[in-house]
Design an enzyme around this catalytic site. Structure first.
Site, short mmCIF file in Angstrom:
data_model
loop_
_atom_site.label_atom_id
_atom_site.label_comp_id
_atom_site.label_asym_id
_atom_site.label_seq_id
_atom_site.Cartn_x
_atom_site.Cartn_y
_atom_site.Cartn_z
N ASP A 274 0.82 -1.21 0.00
CA ASP A 274 0.00 0.00 0.00
C ASP A 274 0.86 1.27 0.00
OD1 ASP A 274 -2.30 1.49 0.10
OD2 ASP A 274 -2.98 0.74 2.04
N ASP A 326 -11.06 3.89 -1.12
CA ASP A 326 -11.61 2.96 -0.14
C ASP A 326 -13.13 3.04 -0.07
OD1 ASP A 326 -8.89 2.89 0.43
OD2 ASP A 326 -9.17 2.86 2.59
C1 9PG Z 1 -4.74 1.00 5.92
C2 9PG Z 1 -5.61 1.38 4.73
C3 9PG Z 1 -6.24 0.16 4.05
C4 9PG Z 1 -6.95 0.57 2.78
C5 9PG Z 1 -5.99 1.32 1.87
C6 9PG Z 1 -5.43 2.52 2.62
O1 9PG Z 1 -5.47 9.53 3.46
N1 9PG Z 1 -5.97 8.89 2.50
O2 9PG Z 1 -6.34 9.46 1.46
C7 9PG Z 1 -6.06 7.48 2.60
C8 9PG Z 1 -6.62 6.77 1.55
C9 9PG Z 1 -6.74 5.39 1.67
C10 9PG Z 1 -6.32 4.76 2.80
C11 9PG Z 1 -5.77 5.47 3.83
C12 9PG Z 1 -5.64 6.83 3.73
O3 9PG Z 1 -6.49 3.39 2.92
O4 9PG Z 1 -6.61 1.74 0.69
O5 9PG Z 1 -7.44 -0.56 2.10
O6 9PG Z 1 -5.26 -0.82 3.76
O7 9PG Z 1 -4.79 2.10 3.82
O8 9PG Z 1 -4.22 2.13 6.53
#
Ligand code: 9PG
Length: 454
Positions: A274, A326
């Site tokens: 990720d 997500d």
């Molecule tokens: C774990 C998660 C999950 C999830 C991933 C990711 O700040 N943001 O824009 C942001 C977007 C997606 C996100 C986290 C923060 O989720 O997509 O499935 O694994 O990390 O932390």
């Protein structure tokens, strides 16, 4: 094909719709009205967490690697890069493509929009060496337990899903000491190898989440090796800024290789990697060499799922990829979409819309539209929206959930069981409508395409 270098393709369609394709998993993909303003963010996050900065600024319709304009009768003219570092823009007269240095030619096609985008994906798959693979049915800890996941929860889940047709049990964010410090924390007292062993003994492929290219400002990693990172924060999450590794740095590369080797040695054969875009802020070429190193260390048998990943440069290394933001146990997030105009935040509508707009990538990589919900506990999603998300997972051919078996009512468990074993026979009727195991499913009302279809 058009030769490498700047590309320009004239079109006769005037103020039609433009297919905007965002840079990474969470970035907006949709058909926008060329006569209206392009999607721009009201607030640019550090490092443009939701997209490439160029896609979020300025008054042009544009996106990463590919763009298209709509002709009559569902047809489109598509201009797509066959290299890994390009950008396409469009207006009422032409499509323009520019690459930062990759000497690959361009794909140009005209025909049914979805078929033509799929032809582009097949060409990408050929050139980048597609390793698209079905992951099987996945249980993932994130969308119910979030960072509260523990070893006890994994054990409870293994007991509770007995009899359901899962193939993978994947532990998400929450097992580690810190983002960047990938040692096991106190919530997994037996250690990650023992937990992988119990998942495998129960008959599932053990899966693990890692963000191999980033370290949080709080991490020991960042404190001890500031020189291994690209300058400037890659984004903000987990209550502060995080930084992306410079994948041209030999010691950073050794560190990433050791991390992946450790996870595989623990027994994890499904890795959800990720926040990958952070290493691509230093360019797509260092990113590509970083993920190639990961594949080399992991070997061909390990299922690699990309998340928060630049789309085209991940093809040929990853077996599957998240293609939208997500999901969440709610439909829309008005503060982030209508006010901030950022569609990369968790919301089921943004997830369904962008993932639906990227289904064409299936010919190059397995597409993960994120998990479906069956539970009504702690869930604001109306039944119709829950169903729509489940159907998108069937259409995409990637079936996952984070529902804790203990939260499911008997009828919800029966729906999950049916979802996991459904034939999943899919026929596309038009852009928005599909026949799925005999039922007609319409993603039109959920779509962020403009103007709203139907
Ligand atoms: C774990 C998660 C999950 C999830 C991933 C990711 O700040 N943001 O824009 C942001 C977007 C997606 C996100 C986290 C923060 O989720 O997509 O499935 O694994 O990390 O932390």
């Amino acid at each position: 094909m058009l030769p490498a270098g700047p590309a320009r393709v004239s079109h006769p369609f005037g103020a039609t719709r433009y297919y905007r394709h965002g840079w990474h998993s969470w970035s907006l993909a949709h058909w926008a009205d060329l006569s209206g303003p392009p999607h721009v963010a009201a607030i640019l996050q550090p490092g443009a967490q939701g997209d490439a900065a160029a896609n979020l600024a300025g008054n042009v319709h544009g996106g990463s690697w590919v763009g298209a304009v709509e002709g009559p009768e569902g047809n489109a003219l598509v201009l797509g890069a066959l290299g890994i570092d390009a950008r396409v823009t469009g207006d009422e007269r032409e499509l323009r493509g520019r690459s930062a240095g990759d000497p690959s030619p361009w794909f140009v096609g005209y025909g049914n929009a979805e078929d033509t985008l799929e032809a582009y994906a097949r060409e990408l798959g050929r050139r980048l060496g597609s390793v698209a693979r079905d992951p099987g049915r996945v249980w993932c800890s994130w969308y119910s337990h979030y960072t509260g996941v523990t070893e006890a929860i994994v054990d409870e889940t293994l007991a509770g899903i007995d009899g359901l047709a899962f193939d993978v049990v994947q532990i998400d964010d929450g097992w580690q000491v810190e983002i960047g410090d990938w040692q096991v924390n106190d919530d997994f007292p037996s250690g990650m190898a023992a937990v992988a062993g119990r998942i495998a003994a129960a008959g599932y492929r053990p899966g693990l989440w890692l963000a191999p290219f980033v370290a949080h400002e709080r991490s020991q990693m960042y404190a001890e090796h500031p020189g291994w990172f690209l300058p400037g924060a890659a984004g903000e999450n987990w209550g502060g800024p995080y930084y992306g590794f410079d994948m041209t740095h030999p010691e950073a590369r050794d560190h990433v290789a050791t991390l992946i080797r450790t996870a595989v040695d623990w027994g994890y054969t499904y890795l959800k990697l990720d926040f990958l875009f952070a290493a691509a802020l230093g360019g797509e070429q260092p990113y590509r060499s970083g993920i190639e190193l990961i594949r080399e260390v992991a070997g061909d048998e390990v299922y690699l799922l990309a998340c928060g990943s630049p789309i085209v440069p991940s093809i040929g290394v990853f077996n599957g990829m998240r293609v939208g933001p997500d999901v969440a146990p709610w439909w829309e997030d008005d503060a982030n979409t209508r006010l901030v105009r950022d569609y990369s935040y968790p919301s089921t509508r943004s997830a369904v819309s962008t993932s639906h707009a990227r289904l064409w990538l299936r010919s190059a990589i397995a597409v993960d539209p994120d998990v479906a919900y069956f539970r009504t506990r702690y869930n604001l999603l109306a039944p119709g929206y829950r169903r729509l998300l489940q159907d998108l997972c069937l259409v995409a051919g990637f079936r996952a959930t984070s529902d804790p078996p203990g939260w499911l009512l008997p009828e919800e468990r029966a729906e999950l069981a049916a979802f996991l074993t459904a034939p999943g026979e899919v026929e596309r009727l038009d852009r928005y409508r599909f026949r799925v195991d005999g039922r007609v499913v319409d993603f039109g009302p959920a779509s962020l395409d403009h103007p709203a279809p139907g």
